[in-house]
Scaffold this active site. Sequence first.
Site, PDB file in Angstrom:
ATOM      1  N   ASP A 169      -3.223  -2.934  -2.557  1.00 58.90           N
ATOM      2  CA  ASP A 169      -4.276  -1.930  -2.557  1.00 58.90           C
ATOM      3  C   ASP A 169      -4.164  -1.069  -3.815  1.00 58.90           C
ATOM      4  O   ASP A 169      -3.093  -0.974  -4.427  1.00 58.90           O
ATOM      5  CB  ASP A 169      -4.169  -1.028  -1.311  1.00 58.90           C
ATOM      6  CG  ASP A 169      -5.398  -0.135  -1.143  1.00 58.90           C
ATOM      7  OD1 ASP A 169      -5.268   0.931  -0.524  1.00 58.90           O
ATOM      8  OD2 ASP A 169      -6.485  -0.498  -1.649  1.00 58.90           O
ATOM      9  N   ASN A 170      -5.260  -0.437  -4.220  1.00 57.50           N
ATOM     10  CA  ASN A 170      -5.274   0.614  -5.243  1.00 57.50           C
ATOM     11  C   ASN A 170      -4.861   0.168  -6.642  1.00 57.50           C
ATOM     12  O   ASN A 170      -4.272   0.953  -7.399  1.00 57.50           O
ATOM     13  CB  ASN A 170      -4.353   1.773  -4.839  1.00 57.50           C
ATOM     14  CG  ASN A 170      -4.592   2.237  -3.446  1.00 57.50           C
ATOM     15  OD1 ASN A 170      -3.727   2.110  -2.578  1.00 57.50           O
ATOM     16  ND2 ASN A 170      -5.779   2.750  -3.189  1.00 57.50           N
ATOM     17  N   GLU A 211     -11.414   4.202  -0.840  1.00 54.83           N
ATOM     18  CA  GLU A 211     -11.805   4.455   0.543  1.00 54.83           C
ATOM     19  C   GLU A 211     -12.657   5.722   0.683  1.00 54.83           C
ATOM     20  O   GLU A 211     -12.349   6.762   0.136  1.00 54.83           O
ATOM     21  CB  GLU A 211     -10.572   4.568   1.464  1.00 54.83           C
ATOM     22  CG  GLU A 211      -9.481   5.481   0.987  1.00 54.83           C
ATOM     23  CD  GLU A 211      -8.407   4.763   0.215  1.00 54.83           C
ATOM     24  OE1 GLU A 211      -8.711   3.768  -0.453  1.00 54.83           O
ATOM     25  OE2 GLU A 211      -7.246   5.201   0.250  1.00 54.83           O
ATOM     26  N   ASP A 214       0.836  -1.205   0.000  1.00 53.49           N
ATOM     27  CA  ASP A 214       0.000   0.000   0.000  1.00 53.49           C
ATOM     28  C   ASP A 214       0.869   1.254   0.000  1.00 53.49           C
ATOM     29  O   ASP A 214       0.451   2.304   0.478  1.00 53.49           O
ATOM     30  CB  ASP A 214      -0.933  -0.014   1.215  1.00 53.49           C
ATOM     31  CG  ASP A 214      -2.064   0.997   1.081  1.00 53.49           C
ATOM     32  OD1 ASP A 214      -2.679   1.354   2.112  1.00 53.49           O
ATOM     33  OD2 ASP A 214      -2.320   1.464  -0.054  1.00 53.49           O
TER      34      ASP A 214
HETATM   35  O1  LIG Z   1      -0.638   7.107  -3.033  1.00 51.17           O
HETATM   36  C1  LIG Z   1      -1.186   6.334  -2.250  1.00 51.17           C
HETATM   37  N1  LIG Z   1      -0.506   5.639  -1.349  1.00 51.17           N
HETATM   38  C2  LIG Z   1       0.920   5.830  -1.229  1.00 51.17           C
HETATM   39  C3  LIG Z   1       1.291   5.524   0.188  1.00 51.17           C
HETATM   40  C4  LIG Z   1       2.457   5.909   0.661  1.00 51.17           C
HETATM   41  C5  LIG Z   1       2.827   5.633   2.076  1.00 51.17           C
HETATM   42  O2  LIG Z   1       3.908   4.711   2.076  1.00 51.17           O
HETATM   43  C6  LIG Z   1       5.133   5.383   2.350  1.00 51.17           C
HETATM   44  N2  LIG Z   1       6.077   4.896   1.335  1.00 51.17           N
HETATM   45  C7  LIG Z   1       6.008   5.098   0.011  1.00 51.17           C
HETATM   46  N3  LIG Z   1       6.995   4.436  -0.622  1.00 51.17           N
HETATM   47  C8  LIG Z   1       7.710   3.805   0.345  1.00 51.17           C
HETATM   48  C9  LIG Z   1       8.838   2.955   0.337  1.00 51.17           C
HETATM   49  N4  LIG Z   1       9.514   2.604  -0.790  1.00 51.17           N
HETATM   50  C10 LIG Z   1       9.643   3.498  -1.933  1.00 51.17           C
HETATM   51  C11 LIG Z   1       8.806   3.002  -3.095  1.00 51.17           C
HETATM   52  O3  LIG Z   1       9.244   1.700  -3.471  1.00 51.17           O
HETATM   53  N5  LIG Z   1       9.287   2.453   1.495  1.00 51.17           N
HETATM   54  C12 LIG Z   1       8.661   2.766   2.644  1.00 51.17           C
HETATM   55  N6  LIG Z   1       7.572   3.573   2.730  1.00 51.17           N
HETATM   56  C13 LIG Z   1       7.117   4.090   1.580  1.00 51.17           C
HETATM   57  C14 LIG Z   1       4.809   6.860   2.282  1.00 51.17           C
HETATM   58  O4  LIG Z   1       5.649   7.606   3.140  1.00 51.17           O
HETATM   59  C15 LIG Z   1       3.366   6.885   2.747  1.00 51.17           C
HETATM   60  O5  LIG Z   1       3.253   6.753   4.134  1.00 51.17           O
HETATM   61  C16 LIG Z   1      -2.664   6.194  -2.255  1.00 51.17           C
HETATM   62  C17 LIG Z   1      -3.398   7.166  -2.940  1.00 51.17           C
HETATM   63  C18 LIG Z   1      -4.791   7.110  -2.983  1.00 51.17           C
HETATM   64  C19 LIG Z   1      -5.525   8.131  -3.720  1.00 51.17           C
HETATM   65  C20 LIG Z   1      -6.572   7.761  -4.556  1.00 51.17           C
HETATM   66  C21 LIG Z   1      -7.288   8.748  -5.274  1.00 51.17           C
HETATM   67  C22 LIG Z   1      -6.956  10.077  -5.121  1.00 51.17           C
HETATM   68  F1  LIG Z   1      -7.642  11.035  -5.763  1.00 51.17           F
HETATM   69  C23 LIG Z   1      -5.913  10.463  -4.265  1.00 51.17           C
HETATM   70  C24 LIG Z   1      -5.201   9.485  -3.576  1.00 51.17           C
HETATM   71  C25 LIG Z   1      -5.473   6.073  -2.308  1.00 51.17           C
HETATM   72  C26 LIG Z   1      -4.732   5.111  -1.615  1.00 51.17           C
HETATM   73  O6  LIG Z   1      -5.343   4.071  -0.943  1.00 51.17           O
HETATM   74  C27 LIG Z   1      -3.330   5.158  -1.592  1.00 51.17           C
HETATM   75  O7  LIG Z   1      -2.655   4.159  -0.920  1.00 51.17           O
HETATM   76 MG   LIG Z   2      -3.982   2.532  -0.447  1.00 51.17          MG
END
Ligand SMILES: O=C(NC/C=C/[C@H]1O[C@@H](n2cnc3c(NCCO)ncnc32)[C@H](O)[C@@H]1O)c1cc(-c2ccc(F)cc2)cc(O)c1O
Ligand SMILES: [Mg+2]
Length: 214
Positions: free
Chosen positions: A169-170, A199, A141
């Site tokens: 997810d997503n 969500e 996620d």
């Molecule tokens: O973008 C979404 N999720 C991202 C989550 C990121 C979290 O995870 C952390 N993260 C990211 N990459 C890494 C990584 N590694 C780096 C990469 O490999 N290693 C460790 N942690 C990491 C971030 O710091 C955040 O805490 C999303 C958007 C919508 C959405 C839908 C519709 C809309 F209009 C707007 C938004 C709905 C959802 O359910 C979604 O999950």
């Molecule tokens: Mg999500």
Amino acid sequence: TRTTRPQRLLKAVQDRAIRGNPKSVISVIDHYCRNQEWAMNVGDEKGFILDSVVSELNPQTVLELGTYCGYSAVRIGRLLHSGARLLTLEFNPDYAAVAREVISWAGLENTVQLVEGASGDWIPRLREHFGIHTFDFIFLDHWKEGYLADIKLLEECRLLRKGTVLLADNVVCPGAPDYLEYVRKSPLYDSRYFKSHLEYTKAEDGLEKSVYLG
Ligand SMILES: O=C(NC/C=C/[C@H]1O[C@@H](n2cnc3c(NCCO)ncnc32)[C@H](O)[C@@H]1O)c1cc(-c2ccc(F)cc2)cc(O)c1O
Ligand SMILES: [Mg+2]
């Protein structure tokens, strides 16, 4: 300076949820995000599907990529039986700080371990650092463009075994097209789409459940 969205979500948990009661933490977050301020938690509708996959699997070792505020870590952690552990990776220190508080408020600090850092850096070190052999269940996620690279890394590091279940997810919104194509085409996976909604909205989204065939 203004509080952040995760900080306001944490305040709602501390003001309204019962300490040590994961169910109340989950319902407070869902109510807050549905009625006051949307946040990117997996939410209650997709969360119900997540619950059923976890309950059926009864996993002992779980990995979550992307903790954010800890909502799904609490959702999964509350279902784990004694001795089972969830490792959740989060590289944003502000989100990690909020998530630790949410996980602790739910009373799950002995079941859920938050590891601060990037998945790409941590996945190759999980075995030697945490004594993990393989994972039974993995919840993806985090950044959607990172899903594919990370499951390939998990394969490379031999952290998957016959029957390991990956739930992403997503896969529709925002979408993870390269990941979907890979798990649906690869002979290494048996993949299935669970149609749901983004969500707290009426937009379509869903979860992809992929079983590693090893
Ligand atoms: O973008 C979404 N999720 C991202 C989550 C990121 C979290 O995870 C952390 N993260 C990211 N990459 C890494 C990584 N590694 C780096 C990469 O490999 N290693 C460790 N942690 C990491 C971030 O710091 C955040 O805490 C999303 C958007 C919508 C959405 C839908 C519709 C809309 F209009 C707007 C938004 C709905 C959802 O359910 C979604 O999950
Ligand atoms: Mg999500």
